[in-house]
Design a protein around this motif. Structure first.
Motif, short mmCIF file in Angstrom:
data_model
loop_
_atom_site.label_atom_id
_atom_site.label_comp_id
_atom_site.label_asym_id
_atom_site.label_seq_id
_atom_site.Cartn_x
_atom_site.Cartn_y
_atom_site.Cartn_z
N ASP A 56 58.25 15.79 -50.35
CA ASP A 56 57.88 14.42 -50.02
C ASP A 56 56.53 14.33 -49.31
N ARG A 57 55.84 15.46 -49.16
CA ARG A 57 54.54 15.48 -48.48
C ARG A 57 53.40 15.85 -49.43
N LEU A 58 53.61 15.70 -50.73
CA LEU A 58 52.59 16.12 -51.69
C LEU A 58 51.42 15.14 -51.79
N SER A 59 51.51 14.02 -51.06
CA SER A 59 50.39 13.07 -51.05
C SER A 59 49.34 13.43 -50.00
N HIS A 60 49.56 14.51 -49.29
CA HIS A 60 48.61 14.94 -48.26
C HIS A 60 47.27 15.28 -48.90
N PRO A 61 46.15 14.77 -48.40
CA PRO A 61 44.85 15.10 -48.98
C PRO A 61 44.46 16.55 -48.71
N VAL A 62 43.79 17.15 -49.67
CA VAL A 62 43.33 18.53 -49.54
C VAL A 62 41.82 18.51 -49.32
N ARG A 63 41.39 18.95 -48.16
CA ARG A 63 39.97 18.96 -47.82
C ARG A 63 39.29 20.27 -48.21
N TRP A 64 40.08 21.35 -48.28
CA TRP A 64 39.50 22.66 -48.57
C TRP A 64 40.61 23.62 -48.97
N VAL A 65 40.23 24.73 -49.59
CA VAL A 65 41.18 25.81 -49.91
C VAL A 65 40.76 27.05 -49.13
N HIS A 66 41.73 27.68 -48.51
CA HIS A 66 41.45 28.89 -47.73
C HIS A 66 42.39 30.00 -48.19
N VAL A 67 41.83 31.19 -48.34
CA VAL A 67 42.62 32.36 -48.75
C VAL A 67 42.68 33.32 -47.58
N LEU A 120 44.56 23.82 -48.06
CA LEU A 120 45.62 24.46 -48.84
C LEU A 120 45.44 25.96 -48.62
N LEU A 121 46.42 26.60 -48.01
CA LEU A 121 46.33 28.02 -47.68
C LEU A 121 46.97 28.84 -48.79
N LEU A 122 46.21 29.77 -49.37
CA LEU A 122 46.70 30.67 -50.41
C LEU A 122 46.89 32.06 -49.84
N THR A 123 48.00 32.70 -50.18
CA THR A 123 48.28 34.04 -49.70
C THR A 123 49.26 34.74 -50.62
N THR A 124 49.25 36.08 -50.57
CA THR A 124 50.28 36.86 -51.30
C THR A 124 51.45 37.17 -50.39
N GLY A 125 51.30 36.95 -49.08
CA GLY A 125 52.37 37.19 -48.13
C GLY A 125 52.53 38.61 -47.68
N ILE A 126 51.59 39.48 -48.06
CA ILE A 126 51.79 40.91 -47.75
C ILE A 126 51.78 41.20 -46.26
N ALA A 127 51.14 40.35 -45.46
CA ALA A 127 51.06 40.61 -44.02
C ALA A 127 51.96 39.69 -43.20
N LEU A 128 52.81 38.92 -43.87
CA LEU A 128 53.69 38.02 -43.13
C LEU A 128 54.79 38.81 -42.43
N ALA A 176 50.72 28.05 -50.14
CA ALA A 176 51.09 28.55 -51.47
C ALA A 176 51.09 30.07 -51.45
N ILE A 177 52.21 30.65 -51.87
CA ILE A 177 52.37 32.11 -51.83
C ILE A 177 52.64 32.62 -53.23
N GLU A 178 51.89 33.66 -53.63
CA GLU A 178 52.07 34.26 -54.95
C GLU A 178 53.18 35.31 -54.88
N LEU A 179 54.17 35.18 -55.75
CA LEU A 179 55.23 36.17 -55.81
C LEU A 179 54.74 37.41 -56.56
N GLY A 180 55.38 38.56 -56.22
CA GLY A 180 55.08 39.78 -56.96
C GLY A 180 54.60 40.92 -56.13
N ARG A 181 53.98 40.63 -54.98
CA ARG A 181 53.50 41.72 -54.15
C ARG A 181 54.42 41.93 -52.95
N ARG A 182 54.59 40.93 -52.11
CA ARG A 182 55.50 41.06 -50.97
C ARG A 182 56.89 40.54 -51.33
#
Length: 385
Positions: free
Chosen positions: A26-37, A52-60, A83-89
């Motif tokens: 229900d929060r997908l209307s939030h504006p995205v000002r930048w993408v950070h990895v 929008l924070l992108l990560t593989t989660g390996i250090a979580l 946003a977390i990519e599955l497959g590594r962590r």
């Protein structure tokens, strides 16, 4: 306008990663000002919000408590989503504790179920953001040019209101300090819905409350404020955008500048009138009177001329008399009546009003009505020139 998280997730570069929203739908209307990895678990303190924070989660972290603190930190800075990519962590799914914490905090959490090019995602989103900023700059420049033309052209309040309503596509009302409508534009909406029962609605705080989706800007600097420019709700429930607020502020500035320009021009006009009227009031035999009257704009040939002398009760009323002179000149301009007005001394304002035969009473009555609130005493005489 900045893209929303929903719009970003619909981009081809993100769709290739097969994104699945697992929390905060229900929060997908939030504006995205930048993408950070980033793979850092303490990245929150380096963010400023709306990313929008992108990560593989390996250090979580592994523990549920540490994952909750990670989410708390991201929510505290106001990021748009994680946003977390599955497959590594995480191979098949994100940890339940992470999903539960994100859902509880209202943080959009996305799982990429296929390998995702973070570089491609970053480039695609940043291109949209940059284009959005360019569009805002172009819109601001367009508004600047349009309102500058109006100001330099000494546009009337109605023209300013019309431009704001047209560019903002919302109803706009210009009101004075006692909530009377000076000018308005419905922008195609229902007339009664815009200005019906305006004074009562304008005095109500609800009209511009959080649920109204409207906005207002004062016109004129304090303590010389003389009105308010109001942008009304458009019926769609959408909030006022930064561009619409910018247009409202530009409109308020144009109205204030127009008043200053008019006042300066009016002062010069009053000074020119005063010179001649002072000579006439003193009984001086004015040379070339006819040509001087004509040069000052008094269309007297074949008309009747009404002479008015205005006095205010009590001593020391020079400032009030200057206001009376300005009011009289305003009234003549509004009525498109030819006349001269001048403060001839500290006790009297003299006006010469030219009008068609038979219209004298109507003209005089309007001017007397305008002066009624000042308590002025009028001496009136008429002559055919």
């Amino acid at each position: 306008m900045l893209p929303t998280l929903a719009e970003v997730l619909a981009l081809p570069e993100l769709q290739r990663g097969d994104p699945l929203v697992v929390a905060g739908r229900d929060r997908l209307s939030h504006p995205v000002r930048w993408v950070h990895v980033s793979e850092l678990s303490d990245i929150a303190e380096l963010l400023s919000g709306d990313e929008l924070l992108l990560t593989t989660g390996i250090a979580l972290p592994s523990s549920p408590g540490a994952l909750r603190r990670y989410v708390d930190g991201l929510v505290a800075v106001g990021i748009a989503g994680l946003a977390i990519e599955l497959g590594r962590r995480y191979t098949d799914a994100l940890p339940d504790a992470l999903v539960a914490a994100a859902e509880a905090q209202g943080l959009p959490l996305v799982a990429f179920r296929r390998e995702t090019s973070f570089v491609a995602v970053t480039q695609a989103v940043h291109q949209i953001v940059v284009n959005s900023h360019l569009a805002e700059l172009e819109a601001s420049e367009e508004a600047h040019r349009a309102f500058t033309r109006l100001t330099l052209g000494r546009a009337r309040p109605q023209q300013v209101v019309d431009l704001v309503a047209e560019m903002a596509d919302r109803p706009v009302v210009f009101e004075n300090l006692v909530h009377h409508v000076i000018a308005y534009n419905t922008a195609g909406r229902d007339h009664d819905a815009v200005i019906g029962d305006w004074e009562r609605r304008s005095r109500s705080a609800r009209m511009l409350g959080p649920d109204s989706r409207g906005a207002a800007v004062d016109v004129g600097p304090e303590p010389g404020r003389f009105g308010r420019l109001v942008l009304l709700a458009d019926g769609t429930g959408e909030a006022v955008t930064p561009r619409q607020r910018m247009l409202l502020e530009r409109g308020a500035t144009a109205l204030a500048m127009g008043r200053l320009i008019d006042r300066d021009a009016q002062n010069l006009e009053l000074q020119a009138h005063r010179t001649l009227l002072t000579e006439l009031a003193a009984g001086v035999d004015v040379p070339h009177l006819a040509s001087r009257l004509t040069s000052l704009g008094l269309r007297w040939k074949g008309r009747h001329v009404t002479a008015m002398v205005v006095r205010l009760p009590g001593p020391g009323n020079a400032d009030e008399l200057r206001g009376v002179a300005a009011d009289l000149l305003d009234e003549l301009r509004v009525r498109r009546t030819s006349g001269l007005v001048g403060l001839v001394d500290d006790e009297r304002v003299v006006a010469l009003v030219a009008h068609a035969p038979g219209a004298a009473d109507a003209v005089t009555d309007r001017l007397v009505e305008r002066l009624a609130r000042t308590g002025a005493r009028l001496e009136i005489g008429r002559a055919h020139v």
